[in-house]
Design a protein around this motif. Sequence first.
Motif, short mmCIF file in Angstrom:
data_model
loop_
_atom_site.label_atom_id
_atom_site.label_comp_id
_atom_site.label_asym_id
_atom_site.label_seq_id
_atom_site.Cartn_x
_atom_site.Cartn_y
_atom_site.Cartn_z
N CYS A 1 14.74 36.64 -49.35
CA CYS A 1 15.39 35.34 -49.18
C CYS A 1 16.64 35.30 -50.06
O CYS A 1 16.55 35.51 -51.28
CB CYS A 1 14.44 34.20 -49.54
N GLN B 1 4.51 49.95 -40.21
CA GLN B 1 5.76 49.22 -40.37
C GLN B 1 6.82 50.09 -41.02
O GLN B 1 8.01 49.98 -40.71
CB GLN B 1 5.54 47.95 -41.21
N ARG C 1 16.38 33.92 -44.94
CA ARG C 1 15.42 35.02 -45.06
C ARG C 1 15.71 36.07 -44.00
O ARG C 1 15.83 35.77 -42.82
CB ARG C 1 13.98 34.52 -44.92
N TYR D 1 15.85 35.61 -39.85
CA TYR D 1 14.64 35.07 -39.23
C TYR D 1 14.44 33.59 -39.56
O TYR D 1 13.96 32.83 -38.71
CB TYR D 1 13.43 35.87 -39.71
N ASP E 1 5.85 48.33 -34.40
CA ASP E 1 5.42 46.94 -34.34
C ASP E 1 4.18 46.71 -33.48
O ASP E 1 3.34 45.88 -33.80
CB ASP E 1 6.56 46.09 -33.79
N LYS F 1 3.90 44.47 -37.14
CA LYS F 1 3.87 45.47 -38.20
C LYS F 1 2.94 46.63 -37.90
O LYS F 1 2.66 47.44 -38.77
CB LYS F 1 3.51 44.84 -39.55
N THR G 1 14.78 39.78 -42.16
CA THR G 1 13.69 40.71 -41.87
C THR G 1 14.28 42.04 -41.38
O THR G 1 15.40 42.07 -40.87
CB THR G 1 12.75 40.13 -40.78
N PRO G 2 13.55 43.16 -41.61
CA PRO G 2 12.14 43.22 -42.00
C PRO G 2 11.87 43.21 -43.50
O PRO G 2 10.71 43.23 -43.90
CB PRO G 2 11.70 44.56 -41.40
N SER G 3 12.89 43.18 -44.35
CA SER G 3 12.65 43.27 -45.79
C SER G 3 11.99 42.03 -46.37
O SER G 3 11.39 42.08 -47.44
CB SER G 3 13.96 43.53 -46.53
N SER G 4 12.12 40.87 -45.68
CA SER G 4 11.60 39.59 -46.17
C SER G 4 12.18 39.22 -47.53
O SER G 4 11.49 38.76 -48.43
CB SER G 4 10.07 39.59 -46.22
N GLU H 1 19.43 45.73 -42.05
CA GLU H 1 18.36 44.81 -41.65
C GLU H 1 18.48 44.49 -40.15
O GLU H 1 19.38 44.98 -39.47
CB GLU H 1 18.44 43.53 -42.48
#
Length: 642
Positions: free
Chosen positions: A212, A405, A205, A193, A410, A380, A207-210, A189
């Motif tokens: 939590c 993405q 959390r 963020y 980006d 993205k 990112t970029p996987s988002s 990752e």
Amino acid sequence: MSAQALGEPLDGLAIWASAFDVEEGEPRIYAVSTGNPCMLHVIDPIRCEALHALPLEGSDHSWGVVSAPSGVYIGGSGVLYRYTPERGVEHLGEMIAGEYYTWRLAVDEAGRIYGGCYPGGKVFGYDPATGRFRDYGVVAAGEQYARCMQARGGKLYVGAGTIAPHLVVLDIESGAKTELPLPPECAEEQLVYDLDIALDRLFVRITPSSVCYVYDLETREWTDRFEGAAGLSVSSPDARGAVYFVKDDALHRYEVRTRRLSRTSLPMAEPAGDYGWLSGHPLQPEGPCLLGVGRDGSYWVYAPERDVYRLYDPQLPGLPVRLQALAPDGRGTLYGGGYFAGGLAVCDTRSGALTGYRGLGQAEGMLCHDGLLYIGVYPKALIHVFDPARPFVRGDNPRLLFTLQGAEQDRPFAFASCGEEVAIGTVPAYGRHGGALALYAPGEERLRVHRHVLPGQSVVALAVREGLIYAGGSIWGGLGAAPVAAEAELLIWDPTGARALWRGVPIPGAAAVAALAFDASGALWGLTPERLFCFDPATRRVTQSLPLPETNQPQPAHFWRAGSELVWQGGVLYATARGLLLRYDPREARLEVLEEDARLLAADGAGALFYARGATLMRYAPSHLFTSGDPAAPGSSCRQPE
């Protein structure tokens, strides 16, 4: 020729941070909208009334607002502000010299304020009792982003990264830093963020996987993970020990002790910046309601006991939006995109009449191709298409075609027509190197993505001639990643064979080839941060190289395009570079400055040029092109909010 200000076609709001408190016995929302300058909006959420709009002079962005016993604190462009009803907005000064971007803020039990910075990746502290700042230094070696933080029990938990995610525990008194290991699956990752603490749980959390992750601060174990999470916060707990956050485009409730997750009735298509609790609202008079502010300045109130919500709009005033992209259609219409708050601008190039629409993100680049407008939106690398023959309808026209993405891209800056295909050049995601050259065939809905065509570089400029693509690179990749290439390259690409025909350095030592354009003879002109050059595609050599005029405008810390553009029109080359509008006549071999404070550039084909001066669209043209009785007189604009 003469210049005319057509007006500010776009206005809007971009609110990414809010705080909630009670002022004189009444609840208040403190929301900050990004602009030049930023504005602090004080809102009465019971009466849905905007009470104050206060400028934060010296700042054009804000990601952090917190309420403390001594006031409401706002992080700006490297400076800290405080608001109190008695003194209004106070400028408290620069946090750390050299740090000009401020991220999320936190407050500890003693009322001291903390925040993270860019580009040094440092953390600062501010003590209201003494009025002094403290520099805690770089929080994670090699990382430029100290993105988020929360304070608890003498410790500051800090999320950092872009090259790799880091979760750091900072001792507030000693300044000692210890890294808290993330789950092994986070190794690939980029960034921690968002970060919140509630009921002895740390919510992180990535990112970029988002995803939590939940960490138990008592047992020191990672206990839960939730995919599809959206930032920027997790709420403080309600009376029953549940917290709320956005997941899968809806507000979710997580019961901390039982670890039970459930979806609420409140749809949330966008992240929630911050949460507050509101008592005495008619939606649930017997108990507190959850409260959040949207990007456009509206807010929602959610009653947990009844699982119902209401939306409110206090009609906050918008701010002019800086223009970020221009694209002519060659038939009398010019399109524009806005920075940060976004929007789509439409200009009648003959009359100068302007129309602005809200509801589109930050457009980095645009292209009119075969009667349609293609728009590249950050983040993205979202590629939208707009049909000018149909009305603007938010979410429908423009519509999303695809995202890059998945290729770690980006920012879609560069566009060009290549036969029946649309060519797109991109900057990669945060902390990454290697831009992409994408080719999209609308008729077949076919997408080809070629990454690393310029090794270690972004693709920031495109031009097409005789079926070949000419691409200019920048040594700068995604933010947070130092360059790995020494100098910018120029590429000749065969789209049919999907192969490079030639790659080389046109100007030794240049950091970017920021703009490209062919003249009538087939010579290729290009711009670097310091020079204008001419390249012969036949011999593949630079035949001319001229220094750009000196200017007092500071060079950006990273150089992708910096508003640079080239246009060949009427046997003359026009350029925007270093904040100047330039003219070069090859017959006279003379480079002259036409205007100052100029970014972006487009031509209408009838002799007029269009450029941006901040939020204002400018027209530079022979005086006979200006008509009396223009629908949009100089300095005016016509805006449509939706």
